[in-house]
Design an enzyme around this catalytic site. Structure first.
Site, mmCIF file in Angstrom:
data_model
loop_
_atom_site.group_PDB
_atom_site.id
_atom_site.type_symbol
_atom_site.label_atom_id
_atom_site.label_comp_id
_atom_site.label_asym_id
_atom_site.label_seq_id
_atom_site.Cartn_x
_atom_site.Cartn_y
_atom_site.Cartn_z
ATOM 1 N N GLU A 1 -8.926 1.153 5.537
ATOM 2 C CA GLU A 1 -9.307 0.616 4.439
ATOM 3 C C GLU A 1 -9.144 -0.923 4.337
ATOM 4 O OE1 GLU A 1 -8.803 1.783 -0.307
ATOM 5 O OE2 GLU A 1 -7.217 2.093 1.111
ATOM 6 N N HIS A 2 -7.922 -1.341 4.499
ATOM 7 C CA HIS A 2 -7.689 -2.746 4.404
ATOM 8 C C HIS A 2 -7.173 -3.070 5.885
ATOM 9 C CE1 HIS A 2 -6.936 -1.148 0.052
ATOM 10 N NE2 HIS A 2 -7.361 -2.184 -0.140
ATOM 11 N N HIS B 1 -53.237 15.913 3.582
ATOM 12 C CA HIS B 1 -52.870 14.438 3.914
ATOM 13 C C HIS B 1 -53.983 13.692 4.486
ATOM 14 C CE1 HIS B 1 -48.640 15.837 2.860
ATOM 15 N NE2 HIS B 1 -48.354 14.720 3.320
ATOM 16 N N HIS C 1 1.398 3.077 -3.256
ATOM 17 C CA HIS C 1 0.483 3.688 -4.134
ATOM 18 C C HIS C 1 0.651 5.124 -4.249
ATOM 19 C CE1 HIS C 1 -2.593 1.032 -5.216
ATOM 20 N NE2 HIS C 1 -2.753 0.463 -4.130
ATOM 21 N N ASP D 1 -7.017 -7.117 -4.432
ATOM 22 C CA ASP D 1 -6.765 -6.005 -5.608
ATOM 23 C C ASP D 1 -7.115 -6.517 -6.752
ATOM 24 O OD1 ASP D 1 -6.129 -3.747 -3.949
ATOM 25 O OD2 ASP D 1 -4.085 -3.685 -4.426
ATOM 26 N N GLN E 1 0.668 -1.331 0.154
ATOM 27 C CA GLN E 1 -0.056 0.095 -0.111
ATOM 28 C C GLN E 1 0.850 1.197 -0.087
ATOM 29 O OE1 GLN E 1 -3.567 0.077 -0.297
ATOM 30 N NE2 GLN E 1 -2.818 -1.997 -0.935
#
Length: 868
Positions: free
Chosen positions: A757-758, A852, A691, A791, A688
């Site tokens: 996230e992971h 109504h 990235h 992934d 990661q």
């Protein structure tokens, strides 16, 4: 040298033209004041922004005039009468004075200047149009910009350019100027006046431009033209003219944008000078601070200290200095003493370097920059009243300037500060010995600040594409992707076979991955009957799903080709039954696109591929063009320009398009115990970290000893240095953390608080720990499940856009539901309505909504009438 304009500004009356921040681009401002206090207040508030010239003609006290200069005014504008009074003040240099004189008073000014060298640097401000003739009469060098012209009535652009051509500086009200060069609305376009002074290069017709930082360090050499100057001033960013690419918004693709500080010229206007604050990695495309290499000396030290302040390694010496101000104070006094006692050149240089290090650490800790220090030095040089400057008692005594007591024993020098470690390591935090609030600070992500400069760059692109359609898309594709051969922004299905030429191995890998992703997402479908519940007799409520009809799927280009993202977005859209899938991805310079992406588009039944990236692709899908189909929802990750564009179109109700959540930087949290393989742990962290420099990786180590921790750290260093994207990894690791905790319970509490996230569980009995996972985008269980399988090929979705940056506490990543909408229905029988009528009528009456209530009561009355 400043621009040929001096903009006047009234602090008591906000300008309808340029703001004070915009005036600062010219480097100086003329402010009219009525009192010393008003002048001092303005100078105090704006000393860092620009050079302040003060119109002091309303000040009657000569002492106050001197005090205004002493407070930091670069120059004061005064009358001839005030000049006569000030002449008795020997401390006031003539270079700080500008005298207002009508054409008839020029001779009196000339007499005052006379043959004296002390007066020759004084400036003159006149309303005469004969600027050059007056300069010749006075023997004044116009290049020194000492001759100013004022105007009795509002000047025109032609009048200002005439003064400029004669070599004079025009004094113009901020109200008369604008930076909106396309729609000036009756005001004078300031950029055209700057451009009028610039000298074009004979070979290309452009203006040579030097770009520097605020301290004057040259970052690079570029070119400008009239349009780029106008855009730079309008956006407040670095905008130039590339000889190859046309108008160049610095940082639009890399994110390394520039905030404009000032625009000026060299001595003879052969070269423009842009002073900027460089954001991101640096000016150079190689990632260095400048095109001439990295910063050195004090600038380099400041950058290092600022980075350490943001994320100093726990336990490091620099961290101690930031956290223990008394230690910093003691070191400054100690190093100052050692500098005073040094004798040789080498010793003095060595001790001065130590003192500067600790002094700058003190400054950075307080948020003070070298630019602030240097600006204060400049202000001190402006003082015209100076104190004697003797040393204060104790220090004079210690240096032998006064009678002193017997000297104390010399203080033993402290150990020198250790050097920063070279290995690439993450900050280590032992939670048992770290306060809870400090642990929470380390859990924070790197700050993600919204950038008005980026929005300012993106908005015009969106407007252009919305207005001009295909032509707008192609314009920016030619500009940013260099794909100048493209004549259409779209390729449509069926896609030609020659665009999908893959090796058998790659094709098989994609086919297997698509199959697994399709299986997993198909299992997420609702049953054929949907949801149906009878809430009370005769009242049936149901929910059923329908696919979003048209979806736009953004596949980034950037630093890596991502067919995996095409699969993770395209396959769920196909499984959901979306009728129209539109891919968008930046083309290569030759106009082609990755064959892997085309193949995935073919496999999932995409209608078309938009050959564009960035804001232009988002705008094309949001609004539609002649060739690009409009979509109802846009999904997919991208850089900050893509994110800004998605948010802009989503907030435009006329676009009628929704988006997934804006994506944050990639992140992973690995929980490892004593059974974990150090090489596996390091590889998961780095998967990661590569990235992007804004990615963050976290390791939670359960009861690992020093030897086991060092084994993981060694693997991280070795593996990181072997990666092609090592520079990106280095940036990511700089704000990544290892937490050493006591047990699994504490590890899971930290993980759920962070909401990664992971989440990777490299622990014994990993599957059993899953029940303790409360917040995570996706979980990878056991030592044989690297994040990489998610992934690409396992079947789960790697597009966890809305689970980044802690949003896993509230949102899921992309799944089948991202491409569906759920519709509810109600179905009542007559008896069902009768049984529910009183409840509805009562609540409608409480809310005062009679229509109504009547919608029920009319039906009940009709029902009873039939039964009668």
């Amino acid at each position: 040298m400043a621009t040929p304009l001096l903009v006047s500004y009234d602090p008591a009356s906000p300008s309808s033209g340029l703001s004070l921040k915009q005036i600062a681009y010219f480097g100086r401002v003329l402010v009219k004041v009525s009192s010393l206090a008003q002048a001092e207040d303005f100078l105090k508030r704006n000393f860092r922004l620009l050079d302040v010239y003060v119109d002091a003609t309303a000040i009657t006290s000569t002492g106050d005039l001197v005090d205004i200069l002493n407070a930091g005014a670069a120059k004061i504008f005064i009358s001839l009468n005030q000049l006569t009074a000030l002449s008795t003040e020997q401390s006031v240099p003539s270079s700080r004075l500008v005298v207002y004189a009508a054409e008839s008073q020029v001779d009196a000014f000339k007499t005052w200047v006379g043959e004296s060298t002390e007066h020759k640097d004084a400036g003159l401000s006149t309303d005469s149009s004969a600027v050059k003739a007056i300069a010749e009469k006075l023997g004044m060098n116009l290049e020194a910009q000492n001759l100013y012209r004022t105007y009795e009535t509002a000047p025109t652009e032609e009048t200002l350019k005439d003064t400029l051509a004669q070599g004079g500086v025009s004094v113009v009200s901020a109200d008369a100027l604008t930076f909106e060069h396309k729609e000036p609305k009756g005001k004078i376009v300031a950029a055209s006046l700057i451009a009028a002074r610039a000298v074009a290069d004979q070979s290309n017709g452009l203006y040579a431009t030097t770009v520097t930082d605020e301290r004057g360090t040259c970052l690079g050499l570029v070119w400008s033209n009239d349009e780029s100057i106008a855009e730079a001033l309008r956006t407040g960013t670095g905008v130039y003219q590339s000889r190859k690419r046309g108008l160049w918004y610095k940082g639009q693709s890399s994110g390394d944008v520039q905030e404009l500080i000032r625009v000026g010229f060299d001595c003879d206007s052969d070269c423009l000078v842009f002073v900027v604050n460089q954001v991101g990695r640096g000016f150079c495309h190689l990632g260095t601070a400048s095109c001439f290499g990295p910063y050195n000396g004090l600038a380099r030290l400041q950058k290092t200290l600022q980075a350490r302040k943001a994320d100093a390694p726990a336990g490091s010496y620099t961290a101690r200095l930031f956290n223990e101000p008394k230690l910093t104070q003691a070191k400054i006094m100690e190093e100052a003493d050692e500098l005073c006692r040094a004798n040789t050149k080498e010793e003095i240089a060595f001790e001065a370097a130590d003192l500067l290090y600790f002094a700058l650490t003190r400054c950075v800790a307080a948020g003070v920059s070298l630019e602030d220090v240097e600006r204060n030095l400049d202000l001190k040089s402006l003082k015209v009243k100076r104190r004697k400057g003797d040393a204060k008692g104790p220090w004079a005594e210690k240096a032998g300037l006064a009678e002193s007591k017997p000297a104390a024993e010399p203080v033993k020098p402290a150990e020198p500060a250790p050097k920063v470690d070279e290995p690439m390591q993450m900050t280590r935090v032992v939670t048992a010995s770290t306060p809870v609030d400090v642990v929470q600070d380390y859990l924070k992500r790197p700050s993600q600040k919204s950038n008005d400069a980026i929005v300012a760059l993106v908005r015009p692109i969106i407007d252009d594409v919305r207005k001009n359609g295909d032509a707008g898309v192609l314009k920016y594709t030619h500009k940013f992707e260099k794909a100048t051969s493209l004549t259409s922004p779209v390729i449509r299905a069926p896609f030609p076979a020659e665009l999908m030429k893959l090796s058998p191995e790659t094709q098989e890998a994609i086919d297997v991955s698509i199959s697994n992703i399709a299986k997993f997402h198909s299992a997420q479908k609702d049953s054929n009957e949907g949801l149906k519940v009878e809430t009370m007799p005769g009242v049936v409520c149901s929910r059923f799903s329908r696919p979003i009809e048209r979806v736009g799927l953004y596949i980034p280009g950037g630093t890596a080709v991502l067919p995996s993202t095409a699969m993770m977005l395209g396959v769920p859209a196909m499984v959901a039954g979306c009728k129209k899938l539109v891919f968008a991805s930046p083309p290569r310079a030759d106009g082609s696109i990755s064959p892997e992406i085309v193949y995935v588009a073919h496999k999932v039944g995409a209608e078309s591929i938009v050959l564009a990236g960035g804001a232009q692709a988002v705008a094309a899908m949001a609004y539609g063009t002649e060739s690009v189909s409009k979509v109802d929802k846009i999904l997919g990750p991208g850089n900050q320009f893509v994110t800004a564009a998605k948010m802009l179109v989503a907030n435009d109700t006329s676009a009628g398009v929704s988006i997934d959540m804006p994506a944050g930087p990639s992140e992973v949290l690995v929980i490892a115990d004593k059974d974990a393989n150090p090489a596996f742990v390091a590889s998961d962290l780095l998967s990661q970290a590569e990235h992007g420099v804004d990615s963050q990786v976290i390791l939670i180590a359960i009861d690992l000893n020093e030897e086991q921790l060092q084994a993981i750290e060694k693997e991280v260093d070795i593996q990181a240095k072997a990666l092609p994207r090592v520079d990106i990894v280095k940036g990511s690791l700089a704000h990544s953390v290892t937490f050493v905790v006591r047990d699994l319970e504490e590890a899971m509490a930290l993980s759920n608080d962070y909401a990664p996230e992971h989440l990777i569980l490299q622990i014994k009995n990993a599957e059993a720990a899953v029940e303790h996972v409360q917040n995570a985008g996706s979980v990878f269980i056991g030592q044989w499940t690297p994040e990489s399988v998610g992934d690409y090929s396992a079947g789960v979705n790697h597009s966890l856009l809305i689970a980044t940056y802690g949003y896993a506490k509230q949102y899921s990543g992309v799944n089948l539901g991202s491409f569906l909408k759920h519709i509810t229905s109600s179905n009542l029988t007559a008896d069902g309505l009768l049984g529910l009528s009183r409840t509805v009528e009562q609540l409608a009456a409480v809310e005062g909504l009679d229509a109504h209530k009547r919608a029920v009561s009319i039906r009940v009355a009709h029902m009873k009438k039939q039964q009668a």
